[in-house]
Design a protein around this motif. Sequence first.
Motif, PDB file in Angstrom:
ATOM      1  N   VAL A 226       0.906  -0.998   0.188  1.00 25.34           N
ATOM      2  CA  VAL A 226       0.072   0.158  -0.073  1.00 25.34           C
ATOM      3  C   VAL A 226       0.913   1.126   0.052  1.00 25.34           C
ATOM      4  CG1 VAL A 226      -1.634   1.336   1.508  1.00 25.34           C
ATOM      5  CG2 VAL A 226      -1.950  -1.036   1.200  1.00 25.34           C
ATOM      6  N   GLU A 227       0.623   2.234  -0.921  1.00 27.29           N
ATOM      7  CA  GLU A 227       1.284   3.253  -0.894  1.00 27.29           C
ATOM      8  C   GLU A 227       0.303   4.393  -1.653  1.00 27.29           C
ATOM      9  OE1 GLU A 227       5.722   5.276  -2.484  1.00 27.29           O
ATOM     10  OE2 GLU A 227       5.063   3.268  -2.948  1.00 27.29           O
ATOM     11  N   ASN A 228       0.642   5.625  -1.126  1.00 30.42           N
ATOM     12  CA  ASN A 228      -0.339   6.767  -1.506  1.00 30.42           C
ATOM     13  C   ASN A 228       0.025   7.297  -2.898  1.00 30.42           C
ATOM     14  OD1 ASN A 228      -2.665   8.589  -1.694  1.00 30.42           O
ATOM     15  ND2 ASN A 228      -1.241  10.131  -0.299  1.00 30.42           N
ATOM     16  N   LYS A 229       0.048   6.363  -4.027  1.00 33.77           N
ATOM     17  CA  LYS A 229       0.637   6.864  -5.376  1.00 33.77           C
ATOM     18  C   LYS A 229      -0.135   6.164  -6.190  1.00 33.77           C
ATOM     19  CE  LYS A 229       5.366   8.128  -4.586  1.00 33.77           C
ATOM     20  NZ  LYS A 229       6.974   7.723  -4.941  1.00 33.77           N
ATOM     21  N   LEU A 230      -0.409   6.441  -7.423  1.00 30.91           N
ATOM     22  CA  LEU A 230      -1.143   5.760  -8.658  1.00 30.91           C
ATOM     23  C   LEU A 230      -0.313   4.557  -8.680  1.00 30.91           C
ATOM     24  CD1 LEU A 230      -1.654   8.939 -10.718  1.00 30.91           C
ATOM     25  CD2 LEU A 230      -3.047   8.328  -8.918  1.00 30.91           C
ATOM     26  N   PHE A 231      -1.100   3.563  -8.940  1.00 31.47           N
ATOM     27  CA  PHE A 231      -0.654   2.149  -9.266  1.00 31.47           C
ATOM     28  C   PHE A 231       0.173   1.610  -8.531  1.00 31.47           C
ATOM     29  CE2 PHE A 231      -1.560   4.414 -13.514  1.00 31.47           C
ATOM     30  CZ  PHE A 231      -2.636   3.553 -13.865  1.00 31.47           C
ATOM     31  N   ALA A 232       0.075   1.714  -7.221  1.00 27.79           N
ATOM     32  CA  ALA A 232       0.719   1.070  -6.171  1.00 27.79           C
ATOM     33  C   ALA A 232       1.137  -0.201  -6.171  1.00 27.79           C
ATOM     34  CB  ALA A 232       0.440   1.481  -4.648  1.00 27.79           C
ATOM     35  N   THR A 233       0.143  -1.065  -6.918  1.00 25.08           N
ATOM     36  CA  THR A 233       0.336  -2.259  -7.082  1.00 25.08           C
ATOM     37  C   THR A 233      -0.291  -2.711  -8.363  1.00 25.08           C
ATOM     38  OG1 THR A 233      -0.162  -4.618  -6.112  1.00 25.08           O
ATOM     39  CG2 THR A 233      -1.831  -2.827  -5.714  1.00 25.08           C
ATOM     40  N   LEU A 234       0.176  -3.778  -8.902  1.00 26.16           N
ATOM     41  CA  LEU A 234      -0.145  -4.024 -10.278  1.00 26.16           C
ATOM     42  C   LEU A 234      -0.608  -6.011 -10.153  1.00 26.16           C
ATOM     43  CD1 LEU A 234       2.622  -3.025 -12.772  1.00 26.16           C
ATOM     44  CD2 LEU A 234       0.367  -1.775 -12.025  1.00 26.16           C
ATOM     45  N   ASP A 235      -0.042  -6.749  -9.454  1.00 27.90           N
ATOM     46  CA  ASP A 235      -0.369  -7.851  -9.297  1.00 27.90           C
ATOM     47  C   ASP A 235      -1.634  -8.108  -8.340  1.00 27.90           C
ATOM     48  OD1 ASP A 235       2.045  -8.854 -10.676  1.00 27.90           O
ATOM     49  OD2 ASP A 235       3.056  -7.709  -8.923  1.00 27.90           O
ATOM     50  N   PRO A 236      -2.499  -8.944  -8.986  1.00 29.45           N
ATOM     51  CA  PRO A 236      -3.935  -9.393  -8.156  1.00 29.45           C
ATOM     52  C   PRO A 236      -3.363 -10.170  -6.878  1.00 29.45           C
ATOM     53  CG  PRO A 236      -3.888 -10.675 -10.223  1.00 29.45           C
ATOM     54  CD  PRO A 236      -2.672  -9.548 -10.431  1.00 29.45           C
ATOM     55  N   THR A 237      -3.949  -9.680  -5.789  1.00 32.85           N
ATOM     56  CA  THR A 237      -3.936 -10.383  -4.606  1.00 32.85           C
ATOM     57  C   THR A 237      -5.004 -10.948  -4.205  1.00 32.85           C
ATOM     58  OG1 THR A 237      -2.017  -8.940  -4.136  1.00 32.85           O
ATOM     59  CG2 THR A 237      -3.087 -10.250  -2.262  1.00 32.85           C
ATOM     60  N   THR A 238      -5.121 -12.421  -3.783  1.00 25.17           N
ATOM     61  CA  THR A 238      -6.373 -13.148  -3.560  1.00 25.17           C
ATOM     62  C   THR A 238      -6.195 -13.481  -2.006  1.00 25.17           C
ATOM     63  OG1 THR A 238      -6.949 -13.816  -5.814  1.00 25.17           O
ATOM     64  CG2 THR A 238      -8.125 -14.744  -3.941  1.00 25.17           C
ATOM     65  N   ARG A 239      -7.161 -13.142  -1.219  1.00 21.70           N
ATOM     66  CA  ARG A 239      -7.431 -13.665   0.193  1.00 21.70           C
ATOM     67  C   ARG A 239      -8.763 -14.088   0.540  1.00 21.70           C
ATOM     68  NH1 ARG A 239      -2.803 -13.382  -0.766  1.00 21.70           N
ATOM     69  NH2 ARG A 239      -1.052 -12.537   0.339  1.00 21.70           N
ATOM     70  N   LYS A 240      -8.897 -15.097   1.538  1.00 19.95           N
ATOM     71  CA  LYS A 240     -10.148 -15.610   1.859  1.00 19.95           C
ATOM     72  C   LYS A 240     -10.800 -14.448   2.974  1.00 19.95           C
ATOM     73  CE  LYS A 240     -10.899 -19.802   2.390  1.00 19.95           C
ATOM     74  NZ  LYS A 240     -10.810 -21.281   2.830  1.00 19.95           N
ATOM     75  N   LEU A 241     -11.873 -14.200   2.457  1.00 24.92           N
ATOM     76  CA  LEU A 241     -12.724 -13.244   3.485  1.00 24.92           C
ATOM     77  C   LEU A 241     -13.691 -13.839   4.152  1.00 24.92           C
ATOM     78  CD1 LEU A 241     -13.652 -10.293   4.390  1.00 24.92           C
ATOM     79  CD2 LEU A 241     -14.869 -10.245   2.281  1.00 24.92           C
ATOM     80  N   ALA A 242     -13.622 -13.816   5.572  1.00 28.70           N
ATOM     81  CA  ALA A 242     -14.581 -14.639   6.309  1.00 28.70           C
ATOM     82  C   ALA A 242     -15.696 -13.860   6.821  1.00 28.70           C
ATOM     83  CB  ALA A 242     -13.894 -14.948   7.771  1.00 28.70           C
ATOM     84  N   LEU A 243     -17.046 -14.454   6.240  1.00 31.32           N
ATOM     85  CA  LEU A 243     -18.399 -13.923   6.516  1.00 31.32           C
ATOM     86  C   LEU A 243     -18.687 -14.268   7.816  1.00 31.32           C
ATOM     87  CD1 LEU A 243     -19.490 -14.062   2.824  1.00 31.32           C
ATOM     88  CD2 LEU A 243     -18.203 -12.026   3.817  1.00 31.32           C
ATOM     89  N   SER A 244     -19.973 -13.710   8.001  1.00 34.05           N
ATOM     90  CA  SER A 244     -20.586 -14.125   9.326  1.00 34.05           C
ATOM     91  C   SER A 244     -21.167 -15.694   8.978  1.00 34.05           C
ATOM     92  CB  SER A 244     -21.753 -13.412   9.662  1.00 34.05           C
ATOM     93  OG  SER A 244     -22.589 -13.107   8.612  1.00 34.05           O
ATOM     94  N   GLU A 245     -21.523 -16.421   9.975  1.00 34.41           N
ATOM     95  CA  GLU A 245     -22.321 -17.636   9.951  1.00 34.41           C
ATOM     96  C   GLU A 245     -21.310 -18.678   9.471  1.00 34.41           C
ATOM     97  OE1 GLU A 245     -25.049 -16.274   7.048  1.00 34.41           O
ATOM     98  OE2 GLU A 245     -25.668 -14.775   8.262  1.00 34.41           O
ATOM     99  N   GLY A 246     -19.976 -18.437   9.243  1.00 38.90           N
ATOM    100  CA  GLY A 246     -19.112 -19.546   8.998  1.00 38.90           C
ATOM    101  C   GLY A 246     -18.723 -19.646   7.788  1.00 38.90           C
TER     102      GLY A 246
END
Length: 433
Positions: A226-246
């Motif tokens: 993360v950086e306060n500049k344009l195009f700080a990251t180019l590569d897609p990063t995928t992570r698991k997002l936990a929702l409610s109810e498991g």
Amino acid sequence: MIEVKAEQEKKARALLIGSPAAKEAGKPEELEGLVQTLGMDIAGSLVLTRIEPTPAYGIGTGKAQEITDKAKELEADCIIFDWEIDPTKQRNWEKLTQKPVFDRNEVIIRIFAQRAKTKEATLQVNLARLVYSLPRLSHTYGDLSRQRGGTFGNKGSGETQLELDRRQIEDKITQIKKELEQVEQNRATQRKQRERTESASCALVGYTNAGKSSLLNALTGADAFVENKLFATLDPTTRKLALSEGNSVLLTDTVGFISNLPHTLIDAFKSTLEEAKYATLLLVTVDASDANCVKQYEQVQKVLREIQASDVPQLILLNKIDRVEQDAMRLSELEAVFPGAIKTSAATKAGFDALLTAIAEQVLGSIGRYRIPLEKSSLAELVRRNGTILEEEWTDDSVELTARVPGKFDEQGNATSRTLALLFPYRIHEQEE
């Protein structure tokens, strides 16, 4: 020795030429941000009132000479235009000014070249750079690279261009395209694996610097750059997002969009951008603190149409809301333009509960109540496999479920999923409560 080192590390000074579209702002603000992200100093800017379609420079010779004199007066090292310049005009400008001259597209490509980290991103950027440079082989990159001490990379980008002839570049383009095809195949295989496991996916999309990576980190605990500049990251990063109810979904941070994104980059980053096309849900992230956020949102929708992702369901996020929440008038304006948008902030985690609930409703389905006869109790197991049971009560002749099931009922009462269709006869309506 110290003076030589200081000269090598000295930042290039750029004179920016804005198009008539930037006249209202008084200066080409977005181009300024791009140039500063590239690591240059801005010597000054000049906004044109009109652009004449002349063959030599694209504008009148008098205005061209005025720009040349302005660059000399400001001791600018280069001149950058806020629109695309064809190769012939670019060469004419460099002969007239005796300075490197390039356009907005080249600035963006150079930024991408700086930011590329992974093999895929590097291949994509190299492809875009080579396709863009092919008709510009006589473009004087070398002067600017020497002035900047070769800080565009390990070797000056100018040196690379001058050493490659047309045939070598074409061979290199062919080679990179083959390597990218393999990368795309690998990505398609991963996507099929996710589809087989029925993993729902959400993609964060939005204008560059809208705060997508910050949201990904705050929501999932990821460590995306993360950086306060344009195009700080180019590569897609995928992570698991936990929702409610498991339950959980896969959340992907995608490359930021920008107005007039060069088509060479759109083509090169096709496989990356298609993460949005194949997502279950798009989280369109809008920087609420940016005065130009409406135009930026419109540009994002334009790019989504170009990559055929505009039909994917969307949730609009008014991000960085903590920066404007004290401005009642600004909030009112945003709510009028983006009705129903979810107000979020990665810094304060504002709106996260509402966001998770909305994602669950869109991806996992809405909550319903069902009274299933015991002889049909196998339906309860079907719900357990394909949805989420929130409450379950067995009686002598039935089982009552409160459950979230993928799909929804349309206005005619037709179910959009097989599980919901099977449950339809056993719904408990509000009047039965």
